[in-house]
Design a protein around this motif. Structure first.
Motif, PDB file in Angstrom:
ATOM      1  N   GLN A 103       0.872  -1.050  -0.033  1.00  0.00           N
ATOM      2  CA  GLN A 103      -0.122   0.016  -0.011  1.00  0.00           C
ATOM      3  C   GLN A 103       0.827   1.145  -0.149  1.00  0.00           C
ATOM      4  OE1 GLN A 103      -1.882   1.093   4.014  1.00  0.00           O
ATOM      5  NE2 GLN A 103      -1.427  -1.001   4.246  1.00  0.00           N
ATOM      6  N   VAL A 104       0.357   2.366  -0.374  1.00  0.00           N
ATOM      7  CA  VAL A 104       0.839   3.637  -0.378  1.00  0.00           C
ATOM      8  C   VAL A 104       0.258   4.523   0.497  1.00  0.00           C
ATOM      9  CG1 VAL A 104       1.762   5.547  -1.746  1.00  0.00           C
ATOM     10  CG2 VAL A 104       1.870   3.182  -2.514  1.00  0.00           C
ATOM     11  N   GLY A 105       0.622   5.574   1.309  1.00  0.00           N
ATOM     12  CA  GLY A 105       0.149   6.660   1.962  1.00  0.00           C
ATOM     13  C   GLY A 105       0.361   7.853   1.260  1.00  0.00           C
ATOM     14  N   TYR A 106      -0.476   8.538   0.897  1.00  0.00           N
ATOM     15  CA  TYR A 106      -0.201   9.613   0.145  1.00  0.00           C
ATOM     16  C   TYR A 106      -0.550  10.978   1.010  1.00  0.00           C
ATOM     17  CZ  TYR A 106      -0.331  13.229  -3.704  1.00  0.00           C
ATOM     18  OH  TYR A 106      -0.346  14.280  -4.571  1.00  0.00           O
ATOM     19  N   PHE A 107       0.684  11.729   1.487  1.00  0.00           N
ATOM     20  CA  PHE A 107       0.151  12.887   2.381  1.00  0.00           C
ATOM     21  C   PHE A 107       0.964  14.183   1.560  1.00  0.00           C
ATOM     22  CE2 PHE A 107       1.052   9.014   4.619  1.00  0.00           C
ATOM     23  CZ  PHE A 107      -0.407   8.545   5.142  1.00  0.00           C
ATOM     24  N   PRO A 108       0.110  14.719   0.983  1.00  0.00           N
ATOM     25  CA  PRO A 108       0.632  16.032   0.270  1.00  0.00           C
ATOM     26  C   PRO A 108       0.809  17.147   0.939  1.00  0.00           C
ATOM     27  CG  PRO A 108      -1.589  15.586  -0.574  1.00  0.00           C
ATOM     28  CD  PRO A 108      -1.212  14.361   0.318  1.00  0.00           C
ATOM     29  N   GLN A 109      -0.038  17.283   2.085  1.00  0.00           N
ATOM     30  CA  GLN A 109       0.177  18.660   2.921  1.00  0.00           C
ATOM     31  C   GLN A 109       1.493  18.302   3.679  1.00  0.00           C
ATOM     32  OE1 GLN A 109      -1.958  20.953   2.830  1.00  0.00           O
ATOM     33  NE2 GLN A 109      -3.227  19.884   1.622  1.00  0.00           N
ATOM     34  N   LYS A 110       1.977  17.303   3.840  1.00  0.00           N
ATOM     35  CA  LYS A 110       3.289  16.932   4.451  1.00  0.00           C
ATOM     36  C   LYS A 110       4.328  16.831   3.611  1.00  0.00           C
ATOM     37  CE  LYS A 110       0.710  15.364   8.375  1.00  0.00           C
ATOM     38  NZ  LYS A 110      -0.911  15.740   8.104  1.00  0.00           N
ATOM     39  N   ASN A 111       3.975  17.016   2.445  1.00  0.00           N
ATOM     40  CA  ASN A 111       5.075  16.692   1.186  1.00  0.00           C
ATOM     41  C   ASN A 111       5.879  15.353   1.302  1.00  0.00           C
ATOM     42  OD1 ASN A 111       6.810  17.443  -0.889  1.00  0.00           O
ATOM     43  ND2 ASN A 111       8.509  17.809   0.298  1.00  0.00           N
ATOM     44  N   MET A 112       5.192  14.240   1.770  1.00  0.00           N
ATOM     45  CA  MET A 112       5.541  12.922   1.802  1.00  0.00           C
ATOM     46  C   MET A 112       4.617  11.780   1.345  1.00  0.00           C
ATOM     47  SD  MET A 112       6.484  11.488   5.445  1.00  0.00           S
ATOM     48  CE  MET A 112       5.037  11.963   6.387  1.00  0.00           C
ATOM     49  N   PHE A 113       4.953  10.555   0.681  1.00  0.00           N
ATOM     50  CA  PHE A 113       4.488   9.633   0.854  1.00  0.00           C
ATOM     51  C   PHE A 113       5.162   8.214   1.378  1.00  0.00           C
ATOM     52  CE2 PHE A 113       6.358   9.795  -3.292  1.00  0.00           C
ATOM     53  CZ  PHE A 113       6.862   8.368  -3.406  1.00  0.00           C
ATOM     54  N   LEU A 114       4.258   7.330   1.919  1.00  0.00           N
ATOM     55  CA  LEU A 114       4.839   6.255   2.531  1.00  0.00           C
ATOM     56  C   LEU A 114       4.615   5.095   1.810  1.00  0.00           C
ATOM     57  CD1 LEU A 114       3.797   6.911   6.325  1.00  0.00           C
ATOM     58  CD2 LEU A 114       6.105   7.355   5.147  1.00  0.00           C
ATOM     59  N   THR A 115       5.591   4.112   1.365  1.00  0.00           N
ATOM     60  CA  THR A 115       5.108   2.974   0.903  1.00  0.00           C
ATOM     61  C   THR A 115       5.498   1.548   1.787  1.00  0.00           C
ATOM     62  OG1 THR A 115       7.474   2.729   0.095  1.00  0.00           O
ATOM     63  CG2 THR A 115       6.029   3.704  -1.194  1.00  0.00           C
ATOM     64  N   MET A 116       4.445   0.740   1.760  1.00  0.00           N
ATOM     65  CA  MET A 116       4.654  -0.692   2.807  1.00  0.00           C
ATOM     66  C   MET A 116       4.772  -1.542   1.722  1.00  0.00           C
ATOM     67  SD  MET A 116       2.012  -2.048   5.525  1.00  0.00           S
ATOM     68  CE  MET A 116       2.163  -0.585   6.636  1.00  0.00           C
ATOM     69  N   TYR A 117       5.780  -2.332   1.940  1.00  0.00           N
ATOM     70  CA  TYR A 117       5.948  -3.373   1.259  1.00  0.00           C
ATOM     71  C   TYR A 117       6.481  -4.761   2.004  1.00  0.00           C
ATOM     72  CZ  TYR A 117      10.736  -1.875   1.820  1.00  0.00           C
ATOM     73  OH  TYR A 117      12.081  -1.527   2.564  1.00  0.00           O
ATOM     74  N   GLN A 118       6.356  -5.887   1.444  1.00  0.00           N
ATOM     75  CA  GLN A 118       6.810  -7.009   2.028  1.00  0.00           C
ATOM     76  C   GLN A 118       8.191  -7.341   1.963  1.00  0.00           C
ATOM     77  OE1 GLN A 118       4.579  -8.786   3.923  1.00  0.00           O
ATOM     78  NE2 GLN A 118       6.255  -9.794   4.750  1.00  0.00           N
ATOM     79  N   GLY A 119       8.885  -7.228   2.988  1.00  0.00           N
ATOM     80  CA  GLY A 119      10.373  -7.956   2.892  1.00  0.00           C
ATOM     81  C   GLY A 119      10.227  -8.949   3.729  1.00  0.00           C
ATOM     82  N   LYS A 120      11.101  -9.059   4.824  1.00  0.00           N
ATOM     83  CA  LYS A 120      11.525 -10.011   5.792  1.00  0.00           C
ATOM     84  C   LYS A 120      10.050  -9.893   6.523  1.00  0.00           C
ATOM     85  CE  LYS A 120      14.181 -11.734   9.489  1.00  0.00           C
ATOM     86  NZ  LYS A 120      15.224 -11.348  10.605  1.00  0.00           N
ATOM     87  N   ASN A 121       9.726  -8.782   7.037  1.00  0.00           N
ATOM     88  CA  ASN A 121       8.339  -8.282   7.753  1.00  0.00           C
ATOM     89  C   ASN A 121       7.783  -7.405   6.583  1.00  0.00           C
ATOM     90  OD1 ASN A 121       8.672  -9.852  10.084  1.00  0.00           O
ATOM     91  ND2 ASN A 121      10.531  -8.467  10.215  1.00  0.00           N
TER      92      ASN A 121
END
Length: 180
Positions: free
Chosen positions: A91-109
């Motif tokens: 999934q992706v969290g898009y936060f333009p007011q905070k000039n940031m996005f977060l990506t969640m991916y499956q690695g080891k966890n």
């Protein structure tokens, strides 16, 4: 704000500033308004499993899209087209007011990486001991990573899902309270 947000399997529509906006997509599962960041989120896929997510501004311009199966993201920033591929994207969290996005991916966890809207890497989020990162939530003053605790993190009522405030400078998480 928008009015009259409606969706069917092939179309999403809403009213904004006296005009009706129509977006045609395949296999729409859900559509919602993000009031904090002023966009419409549309999930599409089959059998109620999200495969693609689209974020539109209120006048109908595509801001960002991502394909979970292909791990491909595309977005617009400062009038330029940006793209990125993330293996095992969840999934992706898009936060333009905070000039940031977060990506969640499956690695080891489940792992989370933060990027600015230009696509530059900011930091890796450090998962709290005894917890698994599950999804993102935004509050007025901060972004939260919601985490599920293992058996050692359960409270006396059997609850194990908590909000962790993300420090947008360091990537560190601070436990805030229960997530609902």
């Amino acid at each position: 704000m928008i009015r009259n947000l409606q969706y069917s399997k092939e179309q999403v529509s809403w009213n904004f500033r006296q005009k009706e906006v129509n977006v045609k997509l395949n296999n729409v599962i859900f559509a919602s308004e993000d009031k904090e960041n002023n966009y419409i989120r549309i999930d599409s896929g089959e059998n109620f499993e999200t495969k693609k997510v689209y974020l539109f501004d209120f006048i109908g311009n595509l801001l960002m899209s991502y394909d979970i199966e292909k791990g491909h993201m595309a977005w617009k920033y400062n009038s330029s087209e940006k793209e990125m591929d993330i293996q095992n994207l969840l999934q992706v969290g898009y936060f333009p007011q905070k000039n940031m996005f977060l990506t969640m991916y499956q690695g080891k966890n489940r792992e989370v990486a933060a990027f600015d809207l230009n696509g530059d890497f900011l930091f890796e989020v450090i998962k709290p001991e005894g917890f698994e990162m599950m999804y993102f939530q935004e509050f007025k003053d901060y972004v939260s990573v919601v985490c599920d605790g293992d058996d050692s993190q359960v409270d006396k009522f059997g609850r194990r899902r908590f909000n962790f405030q993300l420090n947008a400078d360091t990537g560190y998480l601070t436990k805030e309270g229960l997530a609902y």
